[in-house]
Write an enzyme that holds these catalytic residues in place. Sequence first.
Site, PDB file in Angstrom:
ATOM      1  N   ASN A  14      59.080   9.903 -47.972  1.00 57.56           N
ATOM      2  CA  ASN A  14      60.404  10.134 -48.091  1.00 57.56           C
ATOM      3  C   ASN A  14      61.300   9.705 -46.988  1.00 57.56           C
ATOM      4  O   ASN A  14      61.076  10.270 -45.800  1.00 57.56           O
ATOM      5  CB  ASN A  14      60.499  11.602 -48.300  1.00 57.56           C
ATOM      6  N   LYS A  16      64.143   9.719 -46.278  1.00 57.74           N
ATOM      7  CA  LYS A  16      65.486  10.179 -45.913  1.00 57.74           C
ATOM      8  C   LYS A  16      66.380   9.414 -45.663  1.00 57.74           C
ATOM      9  O   LYS A  16      66.388   8.343 -46.009  1.00 57.74           O
ATOM     10  CB  LYS A  16      65.098  11.276 -44.781  1.00 57.74           C
ATOM     11  N   HIS A 101      64.832  18.962 -52.778  1.00 56.14           N
ATOM     12  CA  HIS A 101      64.407  18.921 -51.444  1.00 56.14           C
ATOM     13  C   HIS A 101      65.206  20.060 -50.770  1.00 56.14           C
ATOM     14  O   HIS A 101      66.402  20.191 -50.937  1.00 56.14           O
ATOM     15  CB  HIS A 101      64.732  17.524 -50.760  1.00 56.14           C
ATOM     16  N   GLU A 103      66.190  20.068 -47.737  1.00 51.05           N
ATOM     17  CA  GLU A 103      67.378  19.486 -47.091  1.00 51.05           C
ATOM     18  C   GLU A 103      68.751  19.538 -47.878  1.00 51.05           C
ATOM     19  O   GLU A 103      69.895  19.917 -47.519  1.00 51.05           O
ATOM     20  CB  GLU A 103      67.138  18.151 -46.285  1.00 51.05           C
ATOM     21  N   GLU A 173      56.726  22.216 -49.862  1.00 59.11           N
ATOM     22  CA  GLU A 173      57.020  21.864 -48.638  1.00 59.11           C
ATOM     23  C   GLU A 173      57.782  23.158 -47.830  1.00 59.11           C
ATOM     24  O   GLU A 173      58.849  23.403 -47.993  1.00 59.11           O
ATOM     25  CB  GLU A 173      58.129  20.755 -48.780  1.00 59.11           C
ATOM     26  N   GLY A 179      59.617  18.516 -40.499  1.00 62.15           N
ATOM     27  CA  GLY A 179      60.172  17.674 -39.248  1.00 62.15           C
ATOM     28  C   GLY A 179      59.949  18.430 -38.070  1.00 62.15           C
ATOM     29  O   GLY A 179      60.701  18.350 -37.010  1.00 62.15           O
ATOM     30  N   SER A 218      55.582  17.665 -42.069  1.00 57.07           N
ATOM     31  CA  SER A 218      54.692  17.176 -40.788  1.00 57.07           C
ATOM     32  C   SER A 218      53.416  16.587 -40.920  1.00 57.07           C
ATOM     33  O   SER A 218      52.615  16.962 -40.114  1.00 57.07           O
ATOM     34  CB  SER A 218      54.807  18.531 -39.596  1.00 57.07           C
TER      35      SER A 218
END
Length: 255
Positions: A14, A16, A101, A103, A173, A179, A218
């Site tokens: 991904n 992003k 996701h 985010e 996730e 991150g 991560s």
Amino acid sequence: MVHGVERQKLVVGNWKMNGTRESVLKLLYSLQAGISTVPRTIQVVVLPSFVYLEETERRLKSTSIAWGAQNVHAADSGAFTGEVSAPMLRAFGCTYVLVGHSERRRYNQGSGEGIAEKFQAAIRAELRPILCVGETCEERQAGETLPIIYKQLDEVLGKVGIASFEKAVIAYEPVWAIGTGLAAAPQPVGAVITAIRDFLSKKDKTIAEKVGLLYGGSITRHEASELFKLPQVDGGLVGGASLNAAEFLDIARSF
Ligand code: 13P
């Protein structure tokens, strides 16, 4: 396991909102050049920003690498300024699309119902949705990891039904692992992935065995080798490390 079900191993990058035209082109070249070192039993997938999909299709269509998008709109077309539909993604050769996701749940008010509609739109266009689920740090500390994940799954299952999951992928996730450099330890990941499959099995055992279950958060080449030893884990959803072709291919090879 239901006899005869062989799930595809998936390593998904991904990207992003990263990459310049130049850096994306370089990344695509390096992936194209290096993919032959990854066993064919492992499906490598990249998810660039929408604007790079055309270039991605051009560079990757002659390789075994698949590609997709990071988001999709629920409607197939219409007056939705700034949005991209599932049929548009199909037209650029996408096979996969991320749905829900964290985010997007956080910054774009991604409600449960909205996520289910996107999932449905992906299925309608014969895209494979990668539904992301996972708990925040607070939810984890409160011991609510599984209830939160079951709720996120139910929000989609309640609308689309278990039959629509036949071609779906689910990525666990944990929000706190994304991150942060703090990948979840393999054992708890294995337990959550098993719990997700058990949850789906209660709705339909055969379909539950077909759903690919990934971990994301991560992942680097270091975590990948441990993580992919877990028999429950069908692959990984890689963020930052997927922007480096050598590391991403290393991750794929560590399966
Ligand atoms: P990182 O690998 O950068 O933690 O990102 C994970 C992720 O969000 C993939 O979708």
